[in-house]
Design an enzyme around this catalytic site. Sequence first.
Site, PDB file in Angstrom:
ATOM      1  N   ASN A  15      60.189  20.995  59.700  1.00 16.66           N
ATOM      2  CA  ASN A  15      60.527  20.050  58.628  1.00 16.66           C
ATOM      3  C   ASN A  15      60.243  20.592  57.244  1.00 16.66           C
ATOM      4  OD1 ASN A  15      61.296  18.125  60.514  1.00 16.66           O
ATOM      5  ND2 ASN A  15      59.181  17.420  60.769  1.00 16.66           N
ATOM      6  N   LYS A  17      60.207  23.392  53.904  1.00 16.80           N
ATOM      7  CA  LYS A  17      61.155  24.148  53.099  1.00 16.80           C
ATOM      8  C   LYS A  17      61.283  25.555  53.658  1.00 16.80           C
ATOM      9  CE  LYS A  17      62.520  23.158  49.728  1.00 16.80           C
ATOM     10  NZ  LYS A  17      63.842  22.511  49.581  1.00 16.80           N
ATOM     11  N   LYS A  19      63.848  27.251  55.454  1.00 11.47           N
ATOM     12  CA  LYS A  19      64.606  27.693  56.626  1.00 11.47           C
ATOM     13  C   LYS A  19      65.860  28.461  56.207  1.00 11.47           C
ATOM     14  CE  LYS A  19      64.826  23.413  58.236  1.00 11.47           C
ATOM     15  NZ  LYS A  19      63.882  22.679  57.382  1.00 11.47           N
ATOM     16  N   THR A  20      66.674  27.826  55.380  1.00  9.93           N
ATOM     17  CA  THR A  20      67.860  28.516  54.865  1.00  9.93           C
ATOM     18  C   THR A  20      67.440  29.640  53.930  1.00  9.93           C
ATOM     19  OG1 THR A  20      69.251  26.561  55.045  1.00  9.93           O
ATOM     20  CG2 THR A  20      69.940  28.224  53.448  1.00  9.93           C
ATOM     21  N   THR A  21      66.426  29.379  53.136  1.00  8.77           N
ATOM     22  CA  THR A  21      65.995  30.349  52.140  1.00  8.77           C
ATOM     23  C   THR A  21      65.551  31.648  52.794  1.00  8.77           C
ATOM     24  OG1 THR A  21      65.257  28.418  50.911  1.00  8.77           O
ATOM     25  CG2 THR A  21      64.595  30.546  50.066  1.00  8.77           C
ATOM     26  N   ARG A  29      68.340  41.413  52.250  1.00 12.55           N
ATOM     27  CA  ARG A  29      67.894  42.709  52.776  1.00 12.55           C
ATOM     28  C   ARG A  29      69.024  43.443  53.493  1.00 12.55           C
ATOM     29  NH1 ARG A  29      62.220  40.454  55.046  1.00 12.55           N
ATOM     30  NH2 ARG A  29      60.905  41.522  53.530  1.00 12.55           N
ATOM     31  N   PHE A  70      75.968  15.331  54.351  1.00 10.92           N
ATOM     32  CA  PHE A  70      75.374  14.458  55.363  1.00 10.92           C
ATOM     33  C   PHE A  70      76.056  13.095  55.336  1.00 10.92           C
ATOM     34  CE2 PHE A  70      72.027  17.585  55.579  1.00 10.92           C
ATOM     35  CZ  PHE A  70      71.691  17.553  56.907  1.00 10.92           C
ATOM     36  N   TRP A  72      76.090   9.232  56.938  1.00 15.43           N
ATOM     37  CA  TRP A  72      75.176   8.318  57.629  1.00 15.43           C
ATOM     38  C   TRP A  72      75.888   7.156  58.292  1.00 15.43           C
ATOM     39  CZ3 TRP A  72      71.396  11.196  58.461  1.00 15.43           C
ATOM     40  CH2 TRP A  72      70.922  12.082  57.481  1.00 15.43           C
ATOM     41  N   GLU A 107      72.267  25.512  59.189  1.00 17.85           N
ATOM     42  CA  GLU A 107      72.208  24.074  59.530  1.00 17.85           C
ATOM     43  C   GLU A 107      72.914  23.776  60.862  1.00 17.85           C
ATOM     44  OE1 GLU A 107      70.180  22.733  57.615  1.00 17.85           O
ATOM     45  OE2 GLU A 107      70.538  23.168  55.507  1.00 17.85           O
TER      46      GLU A 107
END
Lengths: 176, 176
Positions: A15, A17, A19-21, A29, A70, A72, A107
């Site tokens: 949960n 910050k 993950k994508t970064t 690299r 997203f 809903w 994602e």
Amino acid sequence: MPRQTRGLTIVHTGNGKGKTTAALGMLFRAWGHDQRLCVIQFIKSEKGRWGETIAAERLGIEWHTLGEGFVWNPDDMGPAILKAREGWALAQERIASGAYDLILLDEFTYLLKFGWLDTKAVLDWLRAHKPAALHLIITGRDAPPALIEYADLVTVMENVKHPYEQGVRAQPGIEF
Amino acid sequence: MPRQTRGLTIVHTGNGKGKTTAALGMLFRAWGHDQRLCVIQFIKSEKGRWGETIAAERLGIEWHTLGEGFVWNPDDMGPAILKAREGWALAQERIASGAYDLILLDEFTYLLKFGWLDTKAVLDWLRAHKPAALHLIITGRDAPPALIEYADLVTVMENVKHPYEQGVRAQPGIEF
């Protein structure tokens, strides 16, 4: 003792910050190593102009955004699901092509979590078609246990402190 | 409700992969936003040609590597400590200059952990001299509690699975 080089399946979940970064850092690299790169971003709206899409465009990195943002309201899910499946079809084509060193499915876990794709069918397909040398990075919260089991490297990002809690809004270069 | 934009101090710590990598991802995004960037890498040997240093050179990102690699023999620590303090002096100059949007101090926590710099003195200096709009990213294991307290955003990277455990060696584009 480490002794072989092979394409890894890498999952960034949790949960927190980053993950994508962290996936973008790997891309950065790999670009430095002249690797052949492809990014498919799910869920995120195609209309967004993010720092990473601007940077990728400038660097000539192949980049596809296949999302509606997203959603809903269950009545509005249809287009999002179709778009997501279109993204997975594209991902399958790119993965099976053997023309890449590193492919990022950003994602992607949400497609599994929401049941838009069947996790077992996806993993069976990867087992059969992913080239051995290809690095595949998958990001998103709530990676299903079967995906974690399949992956070679799984990192869980946990927030210890987050500035939203302190009343600071999202800002360019940091959050997007 | 988020309501202000300001420079954040961001810490990536923990024993997992992805601390430096997530920082590179932020750099990649910030480069897309035309932000003014500076990277100071501590500890890592100046002699290394990493994917990220090649990429940064191509992108014209200011990048300094001030390290001797990891040194384990106490008799050899002298040059490493001098180099690290030289790096911190450079960091202070760059931070105080106000000429940057984002500065990354990579592997900086080790200087505090090893006692090569005094944590309280470093944080007092940052409180007095860090421009309000500057984003400062600090990476490395074992971030001291006072640094975590000072930071706006702290992410802890935890390994769930790591391929070294399975006999795969480090490889370009993924690990460096």
